[in-house]
Scaffold this active site. Structure first.
Site, PDB file in Angstrom:
ATOM      1  N   LYS A 101       0.816  -1.229   0.000  1.00  0.00           N
ATOM      2  CA  LYS A 101       0.000   0.000   0.000  1.00  0.00           C
ATOM      3  C   LYS A 101       0.845   1.272   0.000  1.00  0.00           C
ATOM      4  O   LYS A 101       0.415   2.306  -0.507  1.00  0.00           O
ATOM      5  CB  LYS A 101      -0.938  -0.002   1.216  1.00  0.00           C
ATOM      6  CG  LYS A 101      -1.925  -1.149   1.225  1.00  0.00           C
ATOM      7  CD  LYS A 101      -3.333  -0.657   1.054  1.00  0.00           C
ATOM      8  CE  LYS A 101      -4.341  -1.744   0.730  1.00  0.00           C
ATOM      9  NZ  LYS A 101      -4.309  -2.943   1.580  1.00  0.00           N
ATOM     10  N   GLU A 123      -9.989   6.191   2.982  1.00  0.00           N
ATOM     11  CA  GLU A 123     -10.813   5.163   3.621  1.00  0.00           C
ATOM     12  C   GLU A 123      -9.882   4.031   4.012  1.00  0.00           C
ATOM     13  O   GLU A 123      -8.812   3.874   3.435  1.00  0.00           O
ATOM     14  CB  GLU A 123     -11.873   4.653   2.643  1.00  0.00           C
ATOM     15  CG  GLU A 123     -11.400   3.519   1.714  1.00  0.00           C
ATOM     16  CD  GLU A 123     -10.310   3.920   0.717  1.00  0.00           C
ATOM     17  OE1 GLU A 123     -10.205   5.119   0.406  1.00  0.00           O
ATOM     18  OE2 GLU A 123      -9.555   3.033   0.262  1.00  0.00           O
ATOM     19  N   SER A 389       1.819  -9.863  -0.578  1.00  0.00           N
ATOM     20  CA  SER A 389       1.428  -8.447  -0.503  1.00  0.00           C
ATOM     21  C   SER A 389       1.697  -7.798   0.848  1.00  0.00           C
ATOM     22  O   SER A 389       1.881  -6.582   0.918  1.00  0.00           O
ATOM     23  CB  SER A 389      -0.043  -8.299  -0.883  1.00  0.00           C
ATOM     24  OG  SER A 389      -0.862  -9.141  -0.090  1.00  0.00           O
TER      25      SER A 389
HETATM   26  C1  LIG Z   1      -5.155  -4.074   1.428  1.00  0.00           C
HETATM   27  C2  LIG Z   1      -4.427  -5.323   1.219  1.00  0.00           C
HETATM   28  C3  LIG Z   1      -4.789  -6.226   0.189  1.00  0.00           C
HETATM   29  C4  LIG Z   1      -5.994  -6.055  -0.683  1.00  0.00           C
HETATM   30  O1  LIG Z   1      -5.985  -4.918  -1.489  1.00  0.00           O
HETATM   31  P1  LIG Z   1      -5.664  -4.970  -3.044  1.00  0.00           P
HETATM   32  O2  LIG Z   1      -5.992  -3.596  -3.492  1.00  0.00           O
HETATM   33  O3  LIG Z   1      -6.566  -5.989  -3.663  1.00  0.00           O
HETATM   34  O4  LIG Z   1      -4.245  -5.315  -3.191  1.00  0.00           O
HETATM   35  C5  LIG Z   1      -3.995  -7.345  -0.004  1.00  0.00           C
HETATM   36  N1  LIG Z   1      -2.930  -7.600   0.782  1.00  0.00           N
HETATM   37  C6  LIG Z   1      -2.577  -6.776   1.792  1.00  0.00           C
HETATM   38  C7  LIG Z   1      -1.385  -7.125   2.633  1.00  0.00           C
HETATM   39  C8  LIG Z   1      -3.302  -5.610   2.044  1.00  0.00           C
HETATM   40  O5  LIG Z   1      -2.932  -4.798   3.048  1.00  0.00           O
END
Ligand SMILES: *Cc1c(COP(=O)(O)O)cnc(C)c1O
Length: 410
Positions: A101, A123, A389
Site C-alpha cells: 500500500k 478510507e 502483498s
Molecule cells: C489491502 C491489502 C490487500 C488487498 O488490497 P488490493 O488492493 O486488492 O491489493 C492485499 N494484501 C494486503 C497485505 C493488504 O494490506
C-alpha cells in the site's frame, strides 16, 4: 511506465482503460455533480504528472530510500518442493508499513502536492491503507483524515493507534455494517464537502476513473522489478505464472501490469470465498457478482435481485469488499485471468505452511494467494511468482485462534 513492448493490439487484454476509463464494459466515472470538477482535474493532470521527470525522480527516490525498494524476489525452496515447481515470492511484506500500500500512498501524496491540495482523506478497512496514508501525510506535513468503519476500528485497534500516533484523525463510521464499503461512502461524502482543497487517496484499483488506472500505474513498480530481477535467476524476464490475491485489486494490478499482453504468462487471481462461495458468507465478487455501480465505477458487485448490496464476509478485512476493480472484472470476463475462490480455512492453512516452511508469517490477504497454489498442478520447471502483498503482524489474533482450533482437534 509504458508497457508497449510486450502488449498486443486490442482487443487483446490490456492493462490500460480507454479515454473514458472503461476496461471493456467495466469502469467509467459515475460521480455526483459536485465532484465533477475534481475528478476532471485529476483526469486531466495525472498522466502528465506521472510522466514528468521531476515526479518520477522524487517518487523513485522515496520508494528506494523510504519504502525500502526494490523488494526482494525470493526463491522459496521448501515451498517450491512442496508444490512441485519453482516458487518465487515478491516480498512486498518487507516494505515500510508492511505491505504494498505504501507504493500508492507515496505516489498519490506527491500527486496531491503538485495539484495544490492541502488536505488528505482516505478510507481504510483493516487499517493498512490508513496507516500508509497517515505515514506519508506525516512525512509531507499534510492534514490527514481517515474514515474507518466502527467494526474495523474495534477489531484493528493497533492500526488505529498507529494512525493517531502519526497525527491522523480517525473518524469511526457507524452506517451499514460499519466496514470498508461504509468508510468509502463517508470519504466520498467528505470529498463532496471539500472539493477544492482536498485530495482523496483511494487505496485500491477501485473508484471512478482515473483512480483504477492511477493506482495500477503507481503499483506497476512491482512488475517492473520482477522483470528486472527474474533474468539473473531464471535467464528470462517472464514467469509462467503470476499469482496474487484480489480485494480491490491493487497488488494484483501491480504484479501483472507489465505482463498483461504477454500470453506466455498465466495469471491466477485469488479472491476470498469466506466460508465458501455458496455459504452466504463470502467475498468472492468475481464468482458471485453481477454488473452494477459502486463507489463511482461500473463493475461486478455482490447484490440481491433488486440491486441491494450484499454484505461481504472474509476472515481477511483487506479482502472484505462487495465490489472489485474494473480491470479485474474485465480480465476475468476476457479469460485473461483465472480466478480462484479461496476460503478462510485454506488461507489459514497456507499461512501456517509458509510460516513453517520458509519462516515468513504472511498477511491473511496474501495467504489467499498462497492458498491458490494447492489448486493447481505445476511442472517442475515452471516458474511461479507469488505476490506476498503484506506481513502477518496485524493478523496474529486470527492465527492464534486458528492454532488453538488445531490443537483442540489433535
Ligand atoms: C489491502 C491489502 C490487500 C488487498 O488490497 P488490493 O488492493 O486488492 O491489493 C492485499 N494484501 C494486503 C497485505 C493488504 O494490506
Amino acid at each position: 511506465m509504458e508497457n508497449g513492448k510486450t502488449r498486443k493490439d486490442p482487443p487483446y487484454a490490456t492493462s490500460l482503460p480507454d479515454d473514458e476509463g472503461y476496461y471493456g464494459s467495466f469502469g467509467g466515472a459515475y460521480v455526483p455533480e459536485v465532484l465533477h470538477a475534481n475528478v476532471e482535474q485529476l483526469r486531466n493532470s495525472y498522466r502528465s504528472i506521472l510522466d514528468d521527470p521531476g515526479f518520477r525522480q522524487e517518487f523513485h527516490a522515496l520508494l528506494t530510500d523510504y519504502a525500502g525498494r526494490p523488494s526482494p524476489l525470493y526463491l522459496a525452496q521448501r515451498l517450491s518442493g512442496k508444490h512441485g515447481c519453482k516458487i518465487y515470492l515478491k516480498r512486498e511484506d518487507l516494505n515500510h508499513t508492511g505491505a504494498h500500500k505504501i507504493n500508492n500512498a507515496i505516489g498519490q501524496i506527491l500527486l496531491a502536492r503538485r495539484m495544490g491540495k492541502t488536505r488528505i482523506i482516505a478510507e481504510t478497512g483493516a487499517g493498512q491503507h490508513g496507516v500508509a496514508t497517515a505515514t506519508v501525510c506525516a512525512l509531507m506535513n499534510m492534514e490527514c483524515i481517515v474514515y474507518m468503519g466502527d467494526t474495523d476500528v474495534n477489531r484493528q485497534h493497533l492500526n488505529v493507534q498507529k494512525m493517531k500516533m502519526l497525527g491522523a484523525t480517525v473518524v469511526p463510521v457507524k452506517s451499514g455494517n460499519m466496514t470498508l464499503k461504509d468508510a468509502t461512502n463517508e470519504a466520498i461524502r467528505d470529498w463532496c464537502c471539500h472539493p477544492s482543497n482536498t485530495h482523496y487517496i483511494i487505496g485500491s484499483t477501485v473508484g471512478p476513473h482515473p483512480y483504477p488506472d492511477l493506482v495500477a500505474r503507481l503499483q506497476s513498480v512491482i512488475s517492473q522489478e520482477i522483470r528486472t530481477q527474474l533474468p539473473a535467476k531464471e535467464g528470462r524476464e517472464y514467469p509462467d505464472y503470476l499469482v496474487a490475491c484480489v480485494g480491490g485489486g491493487s497488488n494484483a494490478a501491480g504484479t501483472i501490469f507489465e505482463y498483461m499482453g504477454d500470453n506466455r504468462v498465466k495469471i491466477l487471481l485469488a479472491e476470498a470465498a469466506g466460508h465458501g462461495i455458496d455459504s452466504g458468507h463470502s467475498a468472492a465478487t468475481i464468482h458471485l457478482g453481477k454488473i452494477g455501480i459502486i463507489h463511482g465505477a461500473k463493475t461486478l458487485l455482490m447484490q440481491t435481485e433488486d440491486g441491494q448490496i450484499i454484505e461481504p464476509y472474509s476472515i481477511s478485512a483487506g479482502l472484505d469488499y462487495p465490489g472489485i476493480g474494473p480491470l479485474h472484472a474485465y480480465l476475468a470476463g476476457a479469460g485473461r485471468a483465472e480466478v480462484l475462490a479461496v476460503n478462510d480455512l485454506e488461507a489459514l492453512d497456507a499461512a501456517l505452511e509458509l510460516t513453517r516452511l520458509e519462516g515468513i508469517i504472511p498477511a491473511l490477504e496474501s495467504a489467499h494467494a498462497l492458498g491458490a497454489l494447492s489448486r493447481k498442478r505445476f511442472h517442475p520447471e515452471e516458474v511461479v511468482v507469488v505476490c506476498l502483498s503484506g506481513r502477518g503482524d496485524k493478523d496474529m489474533d486470527s492465527y492464534i485462534q486458528h492454532a488453538n482450533i488445531n490443537n483442540h482437534a489433535s
